[in-house]
Design a protein around this motif. Structure first.
Motif, PDB file in Angstrom:
ATOM      1  N   ILE A   1      40.113  35.184 -29.209  1.00 29.32           N
ATOM      2  CA  ILE A   1      40.132  33.747 -29.462  1.00 29.32           C
ATOM      3  C   ILE A   1      41.579  33.279 -29.617  1.00 29.32           C
ATOM      4  CG2 ILE A   1      40.079  33.849 -32.006  1.00 29.32           C
ATOM      5  CD1 ILE A   1      37.837  31.650 -31.798  1.00 29.32           C
ATOM      6  N   GLY A   2      41.819  32.014 -29.341  1.00 35.51           N
ATOM      7  CA  GLY A   2      43.116  31.423 -29.644  1.00 35.51           C
ATOM      8  C   GLY A   2      43.214  31.145 -31.127  1.00 35.51           C
ATOM      9  N   LEU A   3      44.430  31.224 -31.673  1.00 33.53           N
ATOM     10  CA  LEU A   3      44.602  31.051 -33.114  1.00 33.53           C
ATOM     11  C   LEU A   3      45.878  30.285 -33.410  1.00 33.53           C
ATOM     12  CD1 LEU A   3      43.608  31.709 -35.993  1.00 33.53           C
ATOM     13  CD2 LEU A   3      44.947  33.824 -35.881  1.00 33.53           C
ATOM     14  N   VAL A   4      45.728  29.290 -34.267  1.00 33.49           N
ATOM     15  CA  VAL A   4      46.856  28.523 -34.806  1.00 33.49           C
ATOM     16  C   VAL A   4      46.652  28.464 -36.311  1.00 33.49           C
ATOM     17  CG1 VAL A   4      48.031  26.292 -34.861  1.00 33.49           C
ATOM     18  CG2 VAL A   4      47.074  27.150 -32.705  1.00 33.49           C
ATOM     19  N   PHE A   5      47.644  28.865 -37.092  1.00 30.92           N
ATOM     20  CA  PHE A   5      47.462  28.797 -38.544  1.00 30.92           C
ATOM     21  C   PHE A   5      48.778  28.527 -39.232  1.00 30.92           C
ATOM     22  CE2 PHE A   5      48.219  33.421 -37.931  1.00 30.92           C
ATOM     23  CZ  PHE A   5      49.232  33.642 -38.857  1.00 30.92           C
ATOM     24  N   GLY A   6      48.666  28.061 -40.477  1.00 31.09           N
ATOM     25  CA  GLY A   6      49.859  27.842 -41.279  1.00 31.09           C
ATOM     26  C   GLY A   6      49.806  26.567 -42.072  1.00 31.09           C
TER      27      GLY A   6
ATOM     28  N   ALA B   1      44.713  29.824 -49.394  1.00 28.68           N
ATOM     29  CA  ALA B   1      46.035  29.483 -49.924  1.00 28.68           C
ATOM     30  C   ALA B   1      46.418  28.034 -49.638  1.00 28.68           C
ATOM     31  CB  ALA B   1      47.088  30.419 -49.333  1.00 28.68           C
ATOM     32  N   GLY B   2      45.451  27.217 -49.204  1.00 32.62           N
ATOM     33  CA  GLY B   2      45.703  25.797 -48.999  1.00 32.62           C
ATOM     34  C   GLY B   2      46.228  25.434 -47.631  1.00 32.62           C
ATOM     35  N   GLY B   3      46.291  26.401 -46.714  1.00 38.32           N
ATOM     36  CA  GLY B   3      46.724  26.121 -45.359  1.00 38.32           C
ATOM     37  C   GLY B   3      45.547  25.796 -44.471  1.00 38.32           C
ATOM     38  N   ARG B   4      45.772  25.889 -43.169  1.00 38.41           N
ATOM     39  CA  ARG B   4      44.742  25.566 -42.190  1.00 38.41           C
ATOM     40  C   ARG B   4      44.787  26.631 -41.103  1.00 38.41           C
ATOM     41  NH1 ARG B   4      39.980  22.868 -40.994  1.00 38.41           N
ATOM     42  NH2 ARG B   4      39.975  22.033 -38.876  1.00 38.41           N
ATOM     43  N   ALA B   5      43.608  27.098 -40.662  1.00 40.27           N
ATOM     44  CA  ALA B   5      43.490  28.058 -39.570  1.00 40.27           C
ATOM     45  C   ALA B   5      42.531  27.489 -38.544  1.00 40.27           C
ATOM     46  CB  ALA B   5      42.987  29.407 -40.080  1.00 40.27           C
ATOM     47  N   SER B   6      42.947  27.503 -37.290  1.00 38.14           N
ATOM     48  CA  SER B   6      42.228  26.756 -36.261  1.00 38.14           C
ATOM     49  C   SER B   6      42.290  27.481 -34.923  1.00 38.14           C
ATOM     50  CB  SER B   6      42.864  25.361 -36.131  1.00 38.14           C
ATOM     51  OG  SER B   6      42.328  24.631 -35.050  1.00 38.14           O
TER      52      SER B   6
ATOM     53  N   GLY C   1      42.962  25.676 -32.539  1.00 36.57           N
ATOM     54  CA  GLY C   1      43.743  24.623 -31.902  1.00 36.57           C
ATOM     55  C   GLY C   1      42.919  23.367 -31.767  1.00 36.57           C
ATOM     56  N   ARG C   2      41.600  23.553 -31.818  1.00 37.87           N
ATOM     57  CA  ARG C   2      40.671  22.437 -31.676  1.00 37.87           C
ATOM     58  C   ARG C   2      39.798  22.231 -32.906  1.00 37.87           C
ATOM     59  NH1 ARG C   2      41.840  24.551 -26.825  1.00 37.87           N
ATOM     60  NH2 ARG C   2      41.852  23.179 -24.990  1.00 37.87           N
ATOM     61  N   ALA C   3      39.436  23.327 -33.566  1.00 33.47           N
ATOM     62  CA  ALA C   3      38.540  23.261 -34.724  1.00 33.47           C
ATOM     63  C   ALA C   3      38.774  24.479 -35.602  1.00 33.47           C
ATOM     64  CB  ALA C   3      37.083  23.207 -34.260  1.00 33.47           C
ATOM     65  N   ALA C   4      38.200  24.443 -36.794  1.00 34.52           N
ATOM     66  CA  ALA C   4      38.404  25.528 -37.761  1.00 34.52           C
ATOM     67  C   ALA C   4      37.926  26.857 -37.188  1.00 34.52           C
ATOM     68  CB  ALA C   4      37.645  25.215 -39.047  1.00 34.52           C
ATOM     69  N   VAL C   5      38.772  27.865 -37.253  1.00 36.45           N
ATOM     70  CA  VAL C   5      38.416  29.158 -36.685  1.00 36.45           C
ATOM     71  C   VAL C   5      37.304  29.821 -37.490  1.00 36.45           C
ATOM     72  CG1 VAL C   5      40.090  30.568 -37.963  1.00 36.45           C
ATOM     73  CG2 VAL C   5      39.404  31.236 -35.649  1.00 36.45           C
ATOM     74  N   LEU C   6      37.237  29.545 -38.799  1.00 37.72           N
ATOM     75  CA  LEU C   6      36.215  30.194 -39.630  1.00 37.72           C
ATOM     76  C   LEU C   6      34.810  29.715 -39.303  1.00 37.72           C
ATOM     77  CD1 LEU C   6      37.922  30.341 -43.155  1.00 37.72           C
ATOM     78  CD2 LEU C   6      37.951  32.020 -41.310  1.00 37.72           C
ATOM     79  N   GLY C   7      34.686  28.603 -38.580  1.00 32.37           N
ATOM     80  CA  GLY C   7      33.373  28.094 -38.205  1.00 32.37           C
ATOM     81  C   GLY C   7      32.864  28.625 -36.887  1.00 32.37           C
ATOM     82  N   VAL C   8      33.666  29.419 -36.185  1.00 34.63           N
ATOM     83  CA  VAL C   8      33.262  29.923 -34.871  1.00 34.63           C
ATOM     84  C   VAL C   8      32.196  31.011 -35.023  1.00 34.63           C
ATOM     85  CG1 VAL C   8      34.039  31.138 -32.805  1.00 34.63           C
ATOM     86  CG2 VAL C   8      35.487  29.380 -33.847  1.00 34.63           C
ATOM     87  N   GLN C   9      31.110  30.873 -34.281  1.00 41.51           N
ATOM     88  CA  GLN C   9      30.057  31.888 -34.290  1.00 41.51           C
ATOM     89  C   GLN C   9      30.436  33.005 -33.317  1.00 41.51           C
ATOM     90  OE1 GLN C   9      27.080  32.443 -36.050  1.00 41.51           O
ATOM     91  NE2 GLN C   9      27.234  34.383 -34.920  1.00 41.51           N
TER      92      GLN C   9
ATOM     93  N   LEU D   1      36.983  38.795 -35.087  1.00 45.17           N
ATOM     94  CA  LEU D   1      36.361  39.353 -36.285  1.00 45.17           C
ATOM     95  C   LEU D   1      37.352  40.038 -37.219  1.00 45.17           C
ATOM     96  CD1 LEU D   1      32.982  40.828 -34.975  1.00 45.17           C
ATOM     97  CD2 LEU D   1      33.310  38.907 -36.522  1.00 45.17           C
ATOM     98  N   TYR D   2      38.317  40.768 -36.662  1.00 42.45           N
ATOM     99  CA  TYR D   2      39.165  41.572 -37.542  1.00 42.45           C
ATOM    100  C   TYR D   2      40.631  41.178 -37.497  1.00 42.45           C
ATOM    101  CZ  TYR D   2      38.668  44.106 -33.119  1.00 42.45           C
ATOM    102  OH  TYR D   2      38.554  44.427 -31.785  1.00 42.45           O
ATOM    103  N   GLU D   3      40.958  40.066 -36.869  1.00 40.64           N
ATOM    104  CA  GLU D   3      42.313  39.518 -36.959  1.00 40.64           C
ATOM    105  C   GLU D   3      42.258  38.048 -37.363  1.00 40.64           C
ATOM    106  OE1 GLU D   3      44.952  42.185 -33.873  1.00 40.64           O
ATOM    107  OE2 GLU D   3      43.821  40.507 -33.016  1.00 40.64           O
ATOM    108  N   ALA D   4      41.666  37.209 -36.517  1.00 41.69           N
ATOM    109  CA  ALA D   4      41.680  35.763 -36.768  1.00 41.69           C
ATOM    110  C   ALA D   4      40.902  35.391 -38.030  1.00 41.69           C
ATOM    111  CB  ALA D   4      41.111  35.017 -35.562  1.00 41.69           C
ATOM    112  N   ASN D   5      39.720  35.954 -38.214  1.00 35.34           N
ATOM    113  CA  ASN D   5      38.919  35.568 -39.378  1.00 35.34           C
ATOM    114  C   ASN D   5      39.543  35.978 -40.710  1.00 35.34           C
ATOM    115  OD1 ASN D   5      36.935  34.040 -38.199  1.00 35.34           O
ATOM    116  ND2 ASN D   5      35.426  35.677 -38.065  1.00 35.34           N
ATOM    117  N   PRO D   6      39.973  37.243 -40.888  1.00 30.90           N
ATOM    118  CA  PRO D   6      40.573  37.568 -42.189  1.00 30.90           C
ATOM    119  C   PRO D   6      41.864  36.810 -42.462  1.00 30.90           C
ATOM    120  CG  PRO D   6      40.675  39.446 -40.693  1.00 30.90           C
ATOM    121  CD  PRO D   6      39.770  38.452 -40.064  1.00 30.90           C
ATOM    122  N   ILE D   7      42.734  36.668 -41.456  1.00 31.48           N
ATOM    123  CA  ILE D   7      43.964  35.905 -41.675  1.00 31.48           C
ATOM    124  C   ILE D   7      43.627  34.443 -41.926  1.00 31.48           C
ATOM    125  CG2 ILE D   7      46.071  35.072 -40.576  1.00 31.48           C
ATOM    126  CD1 ILE D   7      46.272  37.935 -41.573  1.00 31.48           C
TER     127      ILE D   7
END
Length: 376
Positions: free
Chosen positions: A338-343, A315-320, A322-330, A302-308
Motif C-alpha cells: 500500500i502507499g503510505l504517508v504519515f507524520g 501520538a497525535g499525527g496522521r497516517a494515510s 494519501g487519500r484516506a486513513a490507512v488504519l481503515g483499510v480492509q 499488515l506489518y509495516e503501514a498499520n503498526p507505524i
C-alpha cells in the motif's frame, strides 16, 4: 531523571494492566517476549561484520549464540521477491522462537515467511496474533545505518481461540483499527523500544548495564507543523500529480506558496524515518506511483503501514494512504502492499486535500512559475 526514578518496561505494563482488573496477564507477557526478541536482535546487529568474520577454527567470532551469523544463512528470496540478508533470517528466527512457546500467541505472520507461522504442537496456543517485520531497512546494515523491527498485535478470531485450530491467512486480515498494540525497536547509537498499547506512545531506552528497557520518553507527541519531509526523489517521474505538487511546493521554499523553507530527509529505513518524525515532526511519503501499475504501493500493510500508522496516530499525527486513513483499510492479502504517508497532521491532511481535488487541469509547478527558484 535519575535511573532510580525511571520505570522499566515491566513496571509500565503492570501499570497499564491495572486499567483492566480482569486481565489475565497474557498480553503483558507477550509484549515482554517481543521485547526480549528485540534485545537479542539488537545484540546481533551490534556485531556487524564481526558476526560473520571467519576464525581459524572455521567458526565465527563470538561463538554460536545470538549475535553470530553461522553457516550459509541468507541469500534466499522472500515472498516479496527480495534477497534475504543473513540478519533478516536470523531476526525472523529470533522473533518466532521467542514468541511461540509462552501460550500467548495463536499464530504469527512475517515479511520473511510466505504463510502464517503455526505454534508448534508441543506449546499451548493463546488469543493473540503477532505480525512483524523482523528487520526493517536491513540493506542499511552494510553501511552501519540505523535499522529496526516493527510489530503489531491483533486479537485472534474467536473461532481460533475456542477450537485451537491452525491459523490461516484470513485470520490476519484485520484493519489497523483492530490492533491492540504496536511498536518498533530502533537499533542505532542506542537501542530503543517505542510502544503504544492504545493509551498514547511511550519510548524506552535499553540500559546496557541492566539489560532492561527503561522509560525515557513518557508522552511522545508528533508536532502538528513541520518544515521537513522525507521521500525517495529518484522516483519523482513516477509520482502522481498531488505528490508532485506537494513536493514542488516544499522545494519552492519561502518564494513559493508555502512561504517557508523545507528540508528533505531520506534514510531508507522506515523505522528510523518514523522515529525522527516522532521526535521532531515531519512527513514521510512512500506513495502509490506508476512505476509498477500492478502494485498499490511499496510498503506492506499488515506489518509495516498499520503498526507505524497506529503509533503515529496515537501520538497525535496522521497516517494515510494519501487519500484516506490507512488504519481503515480492509486488508485482502497477508503481504498486501500500500502507499503510505504519515507524520505531522497538518501536512498529511494537506496531501489528502491535494488528492481529493480534481486533476483535470495540471497544477503549474512553483519551480517554474513567475515566482520561481529560477527567475532572473
Amino acid at each position: 531523571m535519575p535511573l532510580s526514578h525511571r520505570s522499566t518496561l515491566t513496571q509500565y505494563l503492570i501499570e497499564q494492566r491495572r486499567r483492566y482488573p480482569g486481565a489475565s496477564g497474557d498480553f503483558n507477557a507477550l509484549i515482554l517476549d517481543v521485547a526480549l526478541a528485540c534485545k537479542a536482535i539488537a545484540r546481533a546487529v551490534a556485531f556487524g561484520e564481526l558476526g560473520h568474520a571467519p576464525c581459524q577454527d572455521g567458526g565465527a567470532v563470538g561463538g554460536t549464540g545470538v549475535g553470530t551469523v553461522v553457516g550459509n544463512v541468507g541469500g534466499g528470496i522472500n515472498v516479496q521477491g527480495e534477497t534475504q540478508k543473513p540478519l533478516d533470517v536470523i531476526s525472523n528466527d529470533v522473533f518466532t522462537r521467542m514468541n511461540d512457546w509462552g501460550g500467548h500467541c495463536a499464530g504469527m505472520a512475517s515479511e520473511e515467511m510466505d504463510d502464517p507461522y503455526q505454534i508448534p504442537p508441543q506449546h499451548p496456543r493463546g488469543k493473540y496474533l503477532l505480525v512483524f517485520d523482523p528487520l526493517d531497512g536491513s540493506s542499511n546494515i552494510d553501511v552501519n545505518v540505523s535499522v529496526g523491527s516493527v510489530f503489531s498485535v491483533l486479537r485472534a478470531p474467536q473461532s481460533v481461540v475456542e477450537s485451537g485450530r491452525d491459523v490461516v491467512e484470513a485470520d490476519f486480515l484485520q484493519p489497523g483499527t483492530h490492533q491492540v498494540a504496536a511498536g518498533y525497536a530502533l537499533y542505532g547509537p542506542t537501542t530503543m523500544l517505542v510502544l503504544s498499547v492504545g493509551h498514547g506512545v511511550v519510548g524506552f531506552t535499553l540500559d546496557p548495564n541492566l539489560g532492561e528497557f527503561m522509560l525515557t520518553h513518557a508522552h511522545i507527541q508528533v508536532p502538528a507543523e513541520t518544515q521537513e519531509f522525507a521521500i525517495n526523489a529518484s522516483n519523482s517521474r513516477f509520482w502522481e500529480a498531488p505528490i508532485k505538487r506537494y513536493v514542488d511546493e516544499c522545494l519552492a521554499g519561502k518564494t513559493g506558496p508555502r512561504g517557508k523553507d523545507f528540508n528533505m530527509r531520506w534514510i531508507a529505513s522506515m523505522v528510523a524515518e518514523a522515529h525522527r518524525i516522532l521526535m521532531r515532526g515531519g512527513v514521510f511519503m512512500y506513495p502509490r506511483d506508476t512505476k509498477d501499475p500492478s502494485r498499490c504501493g511499496r510498503l506492506r500493510l499488515l506489518y509495516e503501514a498499520n503498526p507505524i500508522g497506529y503509533i503515529i496516530e496515537q501520538a497525535g499525527g496522521r497516517a494515510s494512504t494519501g487519500r484516506a486513513a490507512v488504519l481503515g483499510v480492509q486488508p485482502t492479502a497477508l503481504h498486501q502492499r500500500i502507499g503510505l504517508v504519515f507524520g505531522s497532521k497538518h501536512e498529511v491532511e494537506r496531501i489528502e486535500r491535494y488528492h481529493a481535488q480534481p486533476h483535470g487541469v495540471d497544477m503549474p509547478s512553483p519551480l517554474f512559475a513567475e515566482r520561481s527558484l529560477f527567475r532572473s
